[in-house]
Design a protein around this motif. Structure first.
Motif, PDB file in Angstrom:
ATOM      1  N   LEU A 173       0.883  -1.296   0.032  1.00 40.74           N
ATOM      2  CA  LEU A 173      -0.147  -0.084  -0.094  1.00 40.74           C
ATOM      3  C   LEU A 173       0.846   1.204   0.051  1.00 40.74           C
ATOM      4  N   THR A 174       2.084   1.270   0.643  1.00 40.97           N
ATOM      5  CA  THR A 174       2.855   2.401   0.677  1.00 40.97           C
ATOM      6  C   THR A 174       3.190   2.800  -0.719  1.00 40.97           C
ATOM      7  N   SER A 175       3.264   1.943  -1.781  1.00 47.46           N
ATOM      8  CA  SER A 175       3.651   1.912  -3.294  1.00 47.46           C
ATOM      9  C   SER A 175       2.244   2.325  -3.886  1.00 47.46           C
ATOM     10  N   PHE A 176       1.240   1.765  -3.637  1.00 49.62           N
ATOM     11  CA  PHE A 176      -0.034   2.062  -4.103  1.00 49.62           C
ATOM     12  C   PHE A 176      -0.323   3.473  -3.999  1.00 49.62           C
ATOM     13  N   TYR A 177      -0.294   4.034  -2.876  1.00 49.54           N
ATOM     14  CA  TYR A 177      -0.506   5.463  -2.775  1.00 49.54           C
ATOM     15  C   TYR A 177       0.279   6.240  -3.565  1.00 49.54           C
ATOM     16  N   LEU A 219       5.521  -4.601   4.076  1.00 53.42           N
ATOM     17  CA  LEU A 219       5.641  -3.276   3.421  1.00 53.42           C
ATOM     18  C   LEU A 219       4.330  -2.423   3.279  1.00 53.42           C
ATOM     19  N   SER A 220       3.270  -3.265   3.584  1.00 56.55           N
ATOM     20  CA  SER A 220       2.093  -2.301   3.429  1.00 56.55           C
ATOM     21  C   SER A 220       1.801  -1.779   5.073  1.00 56.55           C
ATOM     22  N   GLY A 221       2.110  -2.516   5.795  1.00 57.15           N
ATOM     23  CA  GLY A 221       1.928  -2.071   7.122  1.00 57.15           C
ATOM     24  C   GLY A 221       2.784  -0.711   7.732  1.00 57.15           C
ATOM     25  N   MET A 222       3.990  -0.655   7.120  1.00 61.73           N
ATOM     26  CA  MET A 222       4.801   0.408   7.356  1.00 61.73           C
ATOM     27  C   MET A 222       5.768   0.829   6.325  1.00 61.73           C
ATOM     28  N   THR A 223       6.292   2.067   6.221  1.00 60.04           N
ATOM     29  CA  THR A 223       7.111   2.394   4.981  1.00 60.04           C
ATOM     30  C   THR A 223       8.506   1.636   5.010  1.00 60.04           C
ATOM     31  N   ALA A 224       8.982   1.843   3.928  1.00 58.16           N
ATOM     32  CA  ALA A 224      10.371   1.144   4.088  1.00 58.16           C
ATOM     33  C   ALA A 224      11.357   1.772   5.022  1.00 58.16           C
ATOM     34  N   SER A 225      11.167   3.154   5.191  1.00 60.88           N
ATOM     35  CA  SER A 225      11.932   3.823   6.289  1.00 60.88           C
ATOM     36  C   SER A 225      11.720   3.439   7.620  1.00 60.88           C
ATOM     37  N   GLU A 226      10.430   3.223   7.912  1.00 59.19           N
ATOM     38  CA  GLU A 226      10.108   2.776   9.227  1.00 59.19           C
ATOM     39  C   GLU A 226      10.308   1.227   9.496  1.00 59.19           C
ATOM     40  N   PHE A 227      10.449   0.366   8.535  1.00 58.98           N
ATOM     41  CA  PHE A 227      10.977  -1.144   8.647  1.00 58.98           C
ATOM     42  C   PHE A 227      12.542  -0.897   8.829  1.00 58.98           C
ATOM     43  N   VAL A 228      13.402  -0.058   8.305  1.00 64.22           N
ATOM     44  CA  VAL A 228      14.800  -0.051   8.559  1.00 64.22           C
ATOM     45  C   VAL A 228      14.846   0.414   9.926  1.00 64.22           C
ATOM     46  N   ALA A 229      13.965   1.352  10.409  1.00 66.24           N
ATOM     47  CA  ALA A 229      14.238   1.753  11.758  1.00 66.24           C
ATOM     48  C   ALA A 229      13.765   0.958  12.747  1.00 66.24           C
ATOM     49  N   CYS A 230      12.765  -0.157  12.704  1.00 64.95           N
ATOM     50  CA  CYS A 230      12.706  -1.289  13.526  1.00 64.95           C
ATOM     51  C   CYS A 230      13.878  -2.206  13.472  1.00 64.95           C
ATOM     52  N   VAL A 231      14.347  -2.461  12.438  1.00 65.01           N
ATOM     53  CA  VAL A 231      15.498  -3.235  12.327  1.00 65.01           C
ATOM     54  C   VAL A 231      16.648  -2.611  13.242  1.00 65.01           C
ATOM     55  N   LEU A 260      -4.844  -8.163   2.779  1.00 68.48           N
ATOM     56  CA  LEU A 260      -3.309  -8.100   3.434  1.00 68.48           C
ATOM     57  C   LEU A 260      -3.240  -9.178   4.558  1.00 68.48           C
ATOM     58  N   GLY A 261      -4.446  -9.852   5.028  1.00 69.34           N
ATOM     59  CA  GLY A 261      -4.289 -10.982   5.879  1.00 69.34           C
ATOM     60  C   GLY A 261      -4.684 -10.598   7.349  1.00 69.34           C
TER      61      GLY A 261
END
Length: 205
Positions: free
Chosen positions: A32-36, A90-102, A172-173
Motif C-alpha cells: 500500500l505504501t507504493s499503491f499510494y 511493506l503495506s503496514g509500514m514504510t520502508a524507512s519505518e521498517f529500517v528503523a525497526c531493524v 493483506l491478511g
C-alpha cells in the motif's frame, strides 16, 4: 523475467492495480505504501516489478522505486517470509519505518503486523541487519534513503471508502473483526479509501 512496466493505470483496487500496455493488462500486487504513489486512472505510471512463478500461478509484485523492490527481495530471502507476508510488511509500514525497526531491534512493532509472530520478527531483525547494511552501502546519493512520499493522488471511489478499506486490509491478511474495528476507529467524513486505509494501518502499529 519482467523487471519493469510502463503503461496506463486502468484499474485500482488496493492492493492490486492493472497496468495497460498496448492493450495488454498486467495485474500487479503492490504494498500500500507504493499503491499510494500511483497516479490517477488513465495516467501513465512506471512500476518496478518482481515476477514470481508458482505451479498454480504467475504473479507480479510492483514497487514505485528500485529500492523498495530491493527491500522486498531481501525480505523474501528471510526464512519463513514469502511474497505475501513481505507485501503485508511493506503495506503496514514504510520502508524507512521498517529500517528503523531493524536498527532499534523493535520486535514489538513488527509483531503487530498480520502473520508476523515473535519468532518471525526476531528472525527478520537478525537476518535483515547485515542485508540492509549492504544494500544501503550499495546505494548512492538520494537513493540511499528509504523514504516514501507522503502525498499521493486519491483514486476515484467506486464503493464506499469504508468497504474499500476493509477489503484491502482483508486482502493483506487482517481478520475481518480487526479490519472493521480499525477502519471504524479512524473514519472521518470526507475521507477517501486510500487515506482511510493508511490511517487504519497506522492505528494498528
Amino acid at each position: 523475467m519482467i523487471g519493469r512496466l510502463r503503461g496506463l493505470v486502468v484499474e485500482k483496487q488496493a492492493p492490486e492495480v492493472v497496468i495497460d500496455i498496448q492493450g495488454l493488462g498486467y495485474e500487479v500486487q503492490m504494498p500500500l505504501t507504493s499503491f499510494y504513489e500511483l497516479p490517477e486512472l488513465n495516467q501513465e505510471a512506471t512500476i518496478y516489478t518482481h515476477f514470481v512463478v508458482r505451479e498454480d500461478a504467475q504473479l507480479l509484485y510492483g514497487f514505485t522505486t528500485k529500492q523498495e523492490r530491493a527491500l522486498f527481495r531481501l525480505l523474501i530471502k528471510t526464512n519463513g517470509v514469502g511474497p505475501k507476508l513481505a507485501l503485508t510488511i511493506l503495506s503496514g509500514m514504510t520502508a524507512s519505518e521498517f529500517v528503523a525497526c531493524v536498527e532499534r531491534d523493535d520486535v514489538a512493532t513488527l509483531v503487530k503486523l498480520p502473520g508476523v509472530g515473535k519468532k518471525t520478527a526476531e528472525r527478520l531483525l537478525v537476518e535483515m541487519r547485515d542485508k540492509l547494511k549492504s544494500l544501503m552501502e550499495a546505494s548512492q546519493g538520494s537513493e540511499r534513503e528509504f523514504v516514501l512520499k507522503a502525498d499521493y493522488t486519491p483514486a476515484p471511489v467506486v464503493n464506499t471508502a469504508e468497504e474499500d478499506a476493509i477489503g484491502a486490509l482483508l486482502a493483506l491478511g487482517y481478520k475481518p473483526a480487526i479490519a472493521s474495528k480499525a477502519v471504524s476507529s479512524v473514519f472521518e467524513e470526507g475521507m477517501d479509501s486510500e487515506a482511510l486505509i493508511k490511517a487504519a494501518l497506522k492505528s494498528m502499529l
